[in-house]
Design a protein around this motif. Sequence first.
Motif, PDB file in Angstrom:
ATOM      1  N   ILE A 133      -2.262   4.694   0.353  1.00  0.00           N
ATOM      2  CA  ILE A 133      -2.574   4.479   1.919  1.00  0.00           C
ATOM      3  C   ILE A 133      -1.728   3.129   2.405  1.00  0.00           C
ATOM      4  O   ILE A 133      -0.714   3.696   2.769  1.00  0.00           O
ATOM      5  CB  ILE A 133      -3.733   4.620   2.373  1.00  0.00           C
ATOM      6  CG1 ILE A 133      -4.958   5.253   2.365  1.00  0.00           C
ATOM      7  CG2 ILE A 133      -3.793   3.143   3.534  1.00  0.00           C
ATOM      8  CD1 ILE A 133      -6.636   4.284   2.790  1.00  0.00           C
ATOM      9  N   ILE A 134      -0.870   2.687   0.929  1.00  0.00           N
ATOM     10  CA  ILE A 134      -0.303   1.421   1.248  1.00  0.00           C
ATOM     11  C   ILE A 134       1.241   1.964   0.779  1.00  0.00           C
ATOM     12  O   ILE A 134       1.848   1.618   1.543  1.00  0.00           O
ATOM     13  CB  ILE A 134      -0.717   0.263  -0.460  1.00  0.00           C
ATOM     14  CG1 ILE A 134      -1.859  -0.432   0.595  1.00  0.00           C
ATOM     15  CG2 ILE A 134       0.550  -0.799  -0.300  1.00  0.00           C
ATOM     16  CD1 ILE A 134      -2.108  -1.019   1.864  1.00  0.00           C
ATOM     17  N   GLN A 135       1.115   3.062  -0.343  1.00  0.00           N
ATOM     18  CA  GLN A 135       2.293   3.154  -0.240  1.00  0.00           C
ATOM     19  C   GLN A 135       3.410   4.124   0.727  1.00  0.00           C
ATOM     20  O   GLN A 135       4.410   3.750   1.282  1.00  0.00           O
ATOM     21  CB  GLN A 135       3.039   3.954  -1.799  1.00  0.00           C
ATOM     22  CG  GLN A 135       4.038   5.000  -1.516  1.00  0.00           C
ATOM     23  CD  GLN A 135       2.948   5.612  -3.041  1.00  0.00           C
ATOM     24  OE1 GLN A 135       2.630   6.741  -3.119  1.00  0.00           O
ATOM     25  NE2 GLN A 135       4.596   5.941  -3.851  1.00  0.00           N
ATOM     26  N   LEU A 136       2.613   4.898   1.528  1.00  0.00           N
ATOM     27  CA  LEU A 136       2.844   5.712   2.537  1.00  0.00           C
ATOM     28  C   LEU A 136       3.312   4.155   4.010  1.00  0.00           C
ATOM     29  O   LEU A 136       4.078   4.692   4.608  1.00  0.00           O
ATOM     30  CB  LEU A 136       1.679   6.609   2.992  1.00  0.00           C
ATOM     31  CG  LEU A 136       1.231   7.914   2.301  1.00  0.00           C
ATOM     32  CD1 LEU A 136       0.189   8.498   3.252  1.00  0.00           C
ATOM     33  CD2 LEU A 136       2.450   8.900   2.326  1.00  0.00           C
ATOM     34  N   ALA A 137       2.373   2.792   3.731  1.00  0.00           N
ATOM     35  CA  ALA A 137       2.349   2.329   5.136  1.00  0.00           C
ATOM     36  C   ALA A 137       3.414   1.007   4.635  1.00  0.00           C
ATOM     37  O   ALA A 137       4.501   0.555   5.097  1.00  0.00           O
ATOM     38  CB  ALA A 137       1.436   1.410   5.170  1.00  0.00           C
ATOM     39  N   GLY A 138       4.265   1.531   3.519  1.00  0.00           N
ATOM     40  CA  GLY A 138       5.405   0.425   3.323  1.00  0.00           C
ATOM     41  C   GLY A 138       4.872  -0.536   2.776  1.00  0.00           C
ATOM     42  O   GLY A 138       5.587  -1.527   3.168  1.00  0.00           O
ATOM     43  N   GLU A 139       4.100  -0.793   2.426  1.00  0.00           N
ATOM     44  CA  GLU A 139       3.529  -2.695   2.299  1.00  0.00           C
ATOM     45  C   GLU A 139       2.940  -2.631   0.946  1.00  0.00           C
ATOM     46  O   GLU A 139       3.082  -1.735   0.614  1.00  0.00           O
ATOM     47  CB  GLU A 139       2.137  -2.557   3.109  1.00  0.00           C
ATOM     48  CG  GLU A 139       2.597  -2.418   4.845  1.00  0.00           C
ATOM     49  CD  GLU A 139       1.715  -2.555   5.105  1.00  0.00           C
ATOM     50  OE1 GLU A 139       0.828  -2.289   6.713  1.00  0.00           O
ATOM     51  OE2 GLU A 139       0.499  -3.171   5.277  1.00  0.00           O
TER      52      GLU A 139
END
Length: 707
Positions: A133-139
Amino acid sequence: MDKGLIQQKLDNTFLRKALRNFAAAYPVARAKAFEGIDFEKLRGRISDFKMAGLEQLPALVEQFTASAEKSGARVHLCTTPEDANRTILEIIRSKNADFLVKSKAMTSEEIELNHYLEKNGVRCLETDLGEWIIQLAGERPSHMVMPAIHKNRDEVAELFSRETGKECPPDIPYLVQTAREALRSGFLTGQVGMSGANVAMADSGTLGIITNEGNGRLVTTLPRTHIALVGVEKIVPSLTEALDIIDILPKNATGQKITSYVSFIKGPTGVEGRELHIVLLDNGRLRLAADPAFREALKCVKCGACANVCPIYELVGGHVFGHIYVGGIGLVLTPFFHGFDKAEEILKLCIGCRKCNEVCAAKIDIEGLIVDLRDKIRKPFGQKFLFGTLMKNRKLFHAALRTAYLAQKPFQGEGGRIRHLPLVLNRETANRSLPPIAETPFRDMFQRSSRSLVPGPESREKVLFYSGCLADFVYPDMCRDTVTSLEKLGYTVTFPQEQTCCGIPARYSGEMEVARDMARINTDVLLNEEADFVVTICPTCTMSLKHDFGKLLADDPVYAEKVRRLAAKTFNFSELAARKAGTRDSGSGTSKGERQVVTYHDACHLKRGCGVHEEPRKVLQELAGMEIAEMTDCDKCCGFGGSYSIKYPEISQEVLKNKLENIAATGAQTVAVDCPGCKLQIEGGLEAAGSTLKVEHSATLVARRIG
């Protein structure tokens, strides 16, 4: 620190709700998980063997390397993040691969591996649900164990819809199934797999990995090449020590008795052509392990409990309260792993409540390390003058406070309280009022009083009263009540006029030399006169006299023994008064229904700094004749934190709101405290909210009963 970012997080209703719900549920789950287990004994063992390991870390690295290579693994010791990134890229390229599937590894976040590999043509797929999820959000992760705790289902559905090209409803079972389907092809086609490790055993070269998702086992077994990225501090001597860490981690991290998967990996599997590469990351760890002042930070087992209980993290989350590693320990590790320029602002965000120390799986003095690190960062202009010239000079400092008494008059409202300060200082009174500086400080009252000239019976034990600045100049009546109570309890009390600030404002602001000077001054003053006890009514002052002076002057051959003697006879008021409980008729015969109901707020430094928790309740019940209605989170910070409430009023006021809600829910008409700072904070919040509840120091309540 960017005030706009802080306010943005405070205004994020989902973030606030998610973190607050978790903060409320976590202690209950954690307590259940530790049922039947001696937490203090377990974390004591971990603390001991981790510290012993750090003292011989280079030898453990050598032993682990030899053991792992004997079992068929290839070990790469990398000094810097650049070395580690380059080594991992070379391993991937040697396999003619361009696709890496990853299990959760905070160490890879530390070296920003994904960004480096993708810049060099290698696709990275995070297979842990939260990390994906974090990877997809770029965070970056906002928690070491729960990286996506700040994301709600609508945000996740939007991310999944964009990634999969199909509309995903914000239904959690649907989203989990979508993740399974999307990640499955990655598991099957990943050319190289990567994991971290929770622990590494030197005697056998074995890695221990605990996870709640099956992805950890898939990425370490399906690809023919497995890379494990491990910080060198994770190495312990043997399985015995590893099992203690595996035992405590899930309980302390998420309140689980055990995680779903516990895996031990020793060398590559027997299939022909399989390889295990262990990349050991130094990145300053070996140097830190050799530093006696800060090495204990490396005892951390990365459970994230310090964030779970932190009142500041609960409000703003890890993207404010941290850099790569978040929470209390993240503030400590950041300067050593990423440089002091990344740590300057976040180190100031700690309010000093010491809740992190209470739950740390390795007994790290997290709050103490944060305070000590402030000595190494740049200081605001004018701070040196404030502490080094003004506060260190008792006469000058007290003259300034007396002048402030006159300067405050235009800003006083009805009842004398201050409600509106000028210009930027008005932020401090935005949601609370402040008490005025008293016309006559307590030191003047005592000096003029005949009490100081009339000695008590020779059989009485003698007390030196150390009031602290706030009580002396803002709450002189509280000081008077303290003297009254102590004398009625059978002590002879005197007030050394040469006493000055305990130095904690200087120490918490990073002015350690000033704090040392003030420790010397007060030690001399308080040991100059023979007495049985030194009594304080401010827990922060108690902490200073009992603990901080010893730490500050440990290397001073003249004062080291002096501060030990001072610490041995220093007590907080309630701690000393509790010795007299049960020795006098002070309302214990009053029927329960007639007794005044109070609720009690535990000051952070009194409970977690001095270990005083039951004594105030004993004093209130047996000496003051009170009935106590315990509030929820009675020991949770009120948000004062000394100058913290001035530097970060927006955070301080939000912490205070939680406290006021819990106070109101008890139905009590009085809040009992043992700290002048807590009284200032809570009283101001109640008054600004139009509440009629009273906030009184325990010494005042005792004085009214027996005075």
